[in-house]
Write a protein that holds these residues in place. Structure first.
Motif: not given
Length: 421
Positions: A47-49, A53-54, A337-339
């Protein structure tokens, strides 16, 4: 934007999370240009890989720049540096690699310099300590991508039961550890000098004893009197008195120490921001204070940066530069940064985060960043020195061991590796 051009960039990793993006080279065709990016994964689940993000960042960029595609591949920290090295050796270097080290690639003249690809305002926005750590002989090749510092975490519940206060000095720490041990705490102080990240715990303690891996002019000084004093104290006052838990420090890895803290089995340990979520998720009530030093709060703390490197092989200097200016915009730096509970690598994003109520839990780390000292990553010898620290440093605190002798062995490795630079 105005952009300066000439030649080379690099990358170094120390945070220690998880993943990578990207493929091989830059390819051009009638439809435009494809930039290949390989990156490390900072997520702890699908879920947060960092791939997620990229992919979202690339999609946003491509919407505004239809002639450029960004192909991202993400690998775990266990694999990413090796993957990139194999690609480079096969003549298939990616355009960009967000990894753990850069100086060896810079030394081989494989990288663009920061001022070859970044606009002047973007390059000037890097936090000064991080920008300096990305330099080889005064030229910046490593672009800081993610940063972290260390503070001392302590378990508030265990401290209350033991009737002790957060320590400010080594003596305070030893006294608190004794009290925690008397209350049956499994790891009064967790000292992870195992191979996973021994170089970090080692440097944190060296700095707290007013030493370090190098002296004021950048020469290796692993076996300095200050460092010998530090590790002798650790051997005699913590390890020798059974205050570091059931696992020998040389066998205890950082991930295991963090997991033990999250399980409520650790009284104190040095930690970075990701430990906050781990502990909170398990209901551990924790506090954070500046690392204790030999005579009070440590004057320096460990700073760590991972790096973006930009390879020259495929060209497309302008397209890479434009994309990286987008990557390093304040909004995108803050989002990343927040993620992942990391520190911004730019001054503008750091200032915004310092003033934002939502980022209050990261403020102790942000404050430490300005006082931090980073690994000597600009030295091509650092990889060999770091590997030797991981191999040997646990022996320095073993019962009956000679810290001076062990540190001297690592110093010999450093001098030998450094002589080739």
């Amino acid at each position: 934007m105005q952009r300066r051009r000439t030649g080379t960039i690099a990358v170094v990793s120390a945070l220690g999370m998880t993943a990578v993006l990207g493929g091989c080279g830059l390819t051009g065709d009638s439809d435009g240009v494809t930039l290949k990016l390989v990156a490390a994964d900072y997520g702890d689940s699908k879920d947060n890989s960092s791939q997620k993000y990229w992919d979202e960042l690339a999609k946003s960029y491509e919407a505004k720049n239809p002639d450029v595609q960004v192909d991202v591949s993400v690998y775990s920290w266990n694999d990413v540096d090796r993957k990139v090295r194999e690609m480079v050796e096969a003549g298939e270097a990616p355009d960009m690699a967000q990894i753990g080290a850069y100086s060896d690639y810079a030394d081989k003249d494989l990288l663009y310099r920061a001022d070859d690809v970044l606009s002047i305002p973007v390059q000037a926005d890097f936090v000064s300590q991080l920008a300096a750590a990305g330099q080889v002989n005064g030229v910046q090749y490593g672009l800081p991508f993610a940063a972290s510092t260390r503070v001392l975490f302590y378990n508030k519940t265990l401290f209350d039961k033991a009737g002790v206060q957060p320590p400010k000095s080594w003596d305070d720490l030893a006294e608190a550890a004794e009290a925690l041990k008397e209350k049956g705490v499994k790891y009064p102080y967790a000292l992870p000098l195992g191979a996973e990240e021994a170089q970090a715990e080692t440097m944190q303690w060296m700095l707290s004893g007013e030493g370090g891996y190098t002296d004021d002019v950048g020469t290796y000084s692993v076996d300095s009197p200050q460092n010998v004093t530090t590790f002798t104290w650790l051997r005699d006052e913590l390890v020798g008195k059974g205050l570091t838990g059931p696992v020998a420090p040389g066998k205890l890895n950082r991930a295991d120490a963090f997991a033990a803290f999250a399980a409520g089995d650790v009284g104190m340990l040095n930690g970075h921001p990701s430990l906050m979520k781990m502990a909170s998720d398990k209901g551990v009530k924790y506090g954070m204070v500046t690392t204790p030093g030999i005579d009070g709060e440590s004057k320096n703390t460990l700073g760590v940066s991972d790096w973006m490197t930009v390879f020259k092989k495929n060209g497309h200097q302008d397209e890479i530069g434009d994309f990286l200016d987008f990557v390093y915009s304040e909004e995108n730096v803050l989002d990343f940064s927040r993620e992942y509970d990391l520190l911004p690598v730019t001054t503008s994003a750091s200032q915004t985060m310092s003033a934002a109520p939502e980022d209050e839990n990261l403020k102790p780390f942000l404050d430490e960043l300005l006082l931090s000292e980073l690994y000597p990553v600009g030295k091509t010898s650092w990889a060999a020195v770091s590997a030797d620290v991981k191999k040997r440093i646990g022996q320095a605190v073993a019962t009956g061991a000679s810290p001076k002798e062990v540190l001297g062995q690592i110093q010999a490795t450093a001098m030998k590796a450094g002589s080739a630079e």
